[in-house]
Write an enzyme that holds these catalytic residues in place. Structure first.
Site, PDB file in Angstrom:
ATOM      1  N   GLY A  41     -24.603  81.102  79.500  1.00 29.09           N
ATOM      2  CA  GLY A  41     -25.556  82.091  79.993  1.00 29.09           C
ATOM      3  C   GLY A  41     -25.981  83.005  78.871  1.00 29.09           C
ATOM      4  N   CYS A  42     -26.241  84.229  79.204  1.00 30.56           N
ATOM      5  CA  CYS A  42     -26.694  85.230  78.238  1.00 30.56           C
ATOM      6  C   CYS A  42     -25.699  85.379  77.099  1.00 30.56           C
ATOM      7  CB  CYS A  42     -26.874  86.557  78.957  1.00 30.56           C
ATOM      8  SG  CYS A  42     -27.134  87.957  77.869  1.00 30.56           S
ATOM      9  N   PHE A  43     -26.182  85.299  75.872  1.00 31.32           N
ATOM     10  CA  PHE A  43     -25.245  85.397  74.744  1.00 31.32           C
ATOM     11  C   PHE A  43     -24.688  86.794  74.557  1.00 31.32           C
ATOM     12  CE2 PHE A  43     -29.236  84.637  71.904  1.00 31.32           C
ATOM     13  CZ  PHE A  43     -29.729  85.923  72.092  1.00 31.32           C
TER      14      PHE A  43
ATOM     15  N   CYS B   8     -23.394  88.514  76.897  1.00 28.64           N
ATOM     16  CA  CYS B   8     -22.184  88.494  77.726  1.00 28.64           C
ATOM     17  C   CYS B   8     -21.069  87.685  77.073  1.00 28.64           C
ATOM     18  CB  CYS B   8     -22.492  87.904  79.097  1.00 28.64           C
ATOM     19  SG  CYS B   8     -23.655  88.860  80.076  1.00 28.64           S
TER      20      CYS B   8
END
Length: 175
Positions: free
Chosen positions: A9-11, A13
């Site tokens: 997902g979002c890097f 995070c």
């Protein structure tokens, strides 16, 4: 120094999670698995380049091993949703492990197989390391530099809480 490349997902995070682990020397947010060279964040966000947001983890395998990184990876994102992590939707947010060598490939494959044997529908892609492109400077160490940013406040603290509760023994002393 060993290396692992994960997309969960979002890097922002995933970077925050893995930077907390002992033995992890640094984490670089970036892009991999796409069809154009040197993509920009804006190009990635539209989903047309086929890149995933990933992190490149440089770690001391005498302090933390690849299997332990897999434990954290699978516990801190959802490997059962295709091209989605929470509110982030698109191929750029897919669950992916890019393996560096045959040992990483085997360990990741065995891990995925064990989760599937437990009845989980794992959609994590497992592929050889493609070209890795570091993200723009403002994405690096994003959460530490922007803890009040809205998305960070919403998405990252629950992941860090889960990390602390499940993997306290793997955390750096200052965490």
């Amino acid at each position: 120094m060993a290396q692992a490349i994960f997309g969960g997902g979002c890097f922002w995070c995933t970077e925050a999670v893995f930077l907390s682990l002992k033995g992890v020397e640094n984490v670089i947010s970036g892009y991999a698995g796409g069809r154009i060279e040197n993509p920009s964040y804006e190009q990635i966000c539209n989903g047309d380049t086929e890149h995933a947001e990933v992190i490149q983890i440089n770690f001391d395998d005498q302090q933390i091993d690849f299997k332990q990184l897999l434990d954290v990876f699978f516990a801190t994102h959802d490997p059962t949703t295709l091209n989605r992590q929470g509110n982030d939707v698109g191929t750029q947010y897919r669950s992916v492990i890019y393996f560096e060598n045959a040992q990483q490939q085997q360990q990741a494959s065995d891990y995925i197989d064990s989760l599937k044997a437990d009845g989980l529908n794992i959609v994590t892609e497992l592929s050889p390391v493609p070209t890795f492109y570091p993200a723009e400077d403002y994405h690096q160490n994003f959460y530490a530099r922007n803890p009040s940013q809205g998305y960070c406040n919403f998405a990252i603290p629950p992941k860090l809480m889960k990390l602390r509760s499940k993997f306290n023994d793997l955390l750096k002393n200052d965490e």
